[in-house]
Enzyme design. Structure first.
Site, short mmCIF file in Angstrom:
data_model
loop_
_atom_site.label_atom_id
_atom_site.label_comp_id
_atom_site.label_asym_id
_atom_site.label_seq_id
_atom_site.Cartn_x
_atom_site.Cartn_y
_atom_site.Cartn_z
N LEU A 1 48.72 48.69 -13.34
CA LEU A 1 47.41 48.02 -13.34
C LEU A 1 47.45 46.75 -14.19
O LEU A 1 48.31 46.61 -15.08
CB LEU A 1 46.36 48.96 -13.92
N GLY B 1 46.70 44.71 -17.20
CA GLY B 1 46.49 45.15 -18.59
C GLY B 1 47.32 46.34 -19.00
O GLY B 1 47.21 46.82 -20.13
N SER B 2 48.18 46.82 -18.11
CA SER B 2 48.98 48.01 -18.45
C SER B 2 50.18 47.66 -19.33
O SER B 2 50.86 48.56 -19.85
CB SER B 2 49.44 48.72 -17.18
N LYS C 1 52.71 45.18 -18.34
CA LYS C 1 53.88 44.77 -17.54
C LYS C 1 54.56 43.53 -18.13
O LYS C 1 55.76 43.53 -18.38
CB LYS C 1 53.46 44.44 -16.09
N SER C 2 53.76 42.49 -18.36
CA SER C 2 54.34 41.22 -18.84
C SER C 2 54.92 41.39 -20.24
O SER C 2 55.97 40.83 -20.55
CB SER C 2 53.27 40.13 -18.88
N THR C 3 54.23 42.17 -21.06
CA THR C 3 54.69 42.36 -22.45
C THR C 3 56.03 43.10 -22.46
O THR C 3 56.96 42.69 -23.18
CB THR C 3 53.63 43.16 -23.24
N ARG D 1 48.47 40.09 -0.78
CA ARG D 1 49.23 40.82 -1.82
C ARG D 1 50.57 41.24 -1.23
O ARG D 1 51.62 41.13 -1.91
CB ARG D 1 48.46 42.06 -2.29
N ASN E 1 52.76 38.24 -1.09
CA ASN E 1 53.13 37.93 -2.48
C ASN E 1 54.33 38.78 -2.91
O ASN E 1 55.34 38.27 -3.42
CB ASN E 1 51.90 38.23 -3.36
N SER F 1 51.59 44.99 -7.75
CA SER F 1 52.17 45.61 -6.53
C SER F 1 51.53 46.98 -6.27
O SER F 1 52.18 48.00 -6.41
CB SER F 1 53.69 45.69 -6.63
#
Ligand SMILES: Nc1ncnc2c1ncn2[C@@H]1O[C@H](COP(=O)(O)OS(=O)(=O)O)[C@@H](OP(=O)(O)O)[C@H]1O
Ligand SMILES: Nc1ncnc2c1ncn2[C@@H]1O[C@H](COP(=O)(O)OP(=O)(O)O)[C@@H](O)[C@H]1O
Length: 292
Positions: free
Chosen positions: A123, A125-126, A128-130, A169, A172, A196
């Site tokens: 989701l 804010g879960s 992922k990027s961090t 999506r 993408n 995804s």
């Protein structure tokens, strides 16, 4: 080992030959020029080499006598003495795959690592990027080359024409999957982090890669935790109805059922991003991706 007495091909020391129609991945033959061409790895193959025609073209013949296509991967192509066929792929007609003798294994040897795709799904804010960033930093410190394809970032360029409708999506994710595949082929550890949300789109990306090279990481973080974080204020806007079709609010997220790695996080019980990254590194080590 079979040997065939042939005219040497000028200027060519090593060639790989792939059998076409009746070959599978393991029917790749190596030829070395030492005055004659020798078939190095044909034991058990249903085919045998018959010999080159002009210009280094070769013919292959299967044990039952029928011809199959052959392709020299050093700039010389041959198909039983004829030109190799052109393909039609999607909307592209008359195209032909071009191979280069510097391939994935050469690039991997250069980097002392194996290319793969780490696909982080979850989701908004879960984390992922961090985690992607913590992983990239950890790998960098170990001298390993990685590259992050972040959904948010890719939508600033390559995918700027796409919305958050289901079909956009999917497109993408397909495009990022294709780009990630190229990075993996380059020998890079490619970290793709996108929501995804649909299983079928993720599976389509998995199917693009050799078995084992697509490593799915599921950020198993409850919606409540993501919403409480809300670093961009998007959940608030979605709850107020100011963003439509927001994943987890009024658009679905299908959690993966069989990810290679699950990074779980609950209220008051969440590993640090670097601890999470370390779990991925352990997996890469165990599966041999950090060496050639
Ligand atoms: N409608 C809607 N639903 C979900 N997310 C939205 C939406 N609109 C904008 N955003 C922002 O876009 C980021 C997600 O982009 P992705 O390319 O990863 O999404 S997807 O995989 O195509 O579903 C996502 O970033 P992350 O928070 O990093 O996941 C959001 O910030
Ligand atoms: N393991 C973690 N523990 C606590 N907070 C985290 C963790 N990972 C990420 N965060 C925080 O959660 C928020 C969302 O992280 P982010 O990486 O932007 O998520 P995503 O890319 O999935 O949208 C950020 O404020 C980030 O600092």
């Amino acid at each position: 080992m079979n040997a065939i007495g042939l005219k040497p091909l000028p200027g060519i020391r090593t060639m790989r030959v792939e059998l076409g129609s009746n070959s599978e991945g393991d029917h790749v033959i190596s030829l070395k020029q030492r005055g004659v061409l020798r078939i190095k790895a044909m034991e058990g193959s249903p085919s045998r080499m018959m010999g080159p025609k002009v210009n280094g073209e070769v013919e292959t013949v299967s044990s039952n006598g029928s011809f199959s296509d052959a392709k020299l991967i050093n700039g010389i192509q041959g198909t039983n003495g004829k030109r190799s066929p052109l393909s039609m792929v999607g909307n592209s007609t008359n195209i032909k795959w071009h191979e280069c003798s510097v391939g994935k294994s050469e690039r991997q040897n250069l980097l002392n690592q194996k290319g793969c795709v780490i696909w982080i799904t979850g989701l908004s804010g879960s984390g992922k990027s961090t985690v992607a960033c913590a992983l990239s930093q950890t790998l960098y410190r170990r001298g390993k080359l990685s590259y992050i394809l972040d959904g948010d970032n890719v939508r600033h360029g390559l995918n700027r024409d796409l919305s958050f409708k289901t079909e956009d999506r999917a497109e993408n994710i397909r495009r990022v999957g294709e780009v990630a595949k190229l990075f993996a082929d380059a020998g890079v550890i490619c970290i793709a982090c996108l929501i995804s949300p649909f299983q079928r789109d993720r599976e389509a990306c998995r199917a693009m890669l050799p078995k084992g090279d697509f490593i799915e990481v599921f950020m198993d973080v409850p919606l409540g935790v993501c919403e409480a974080r809300d670093p961009k204020g998007l959940y608030k806007l979605a709850r107020e109805g100011k963003i439509k079709g927001f994943t987890g609010i009024d658009d679905p997220y299908e959690p993966p059922l069989d990810s290679e790695i699950v990074l779980k996080c609950n209220v008051g019980d969440c590993a640090s991003p670097f601890e999470m990254a370390q779990k991925v590194v352990f997996y890469l080590e165990e599966k041999g991706f950090l060496h050639t």
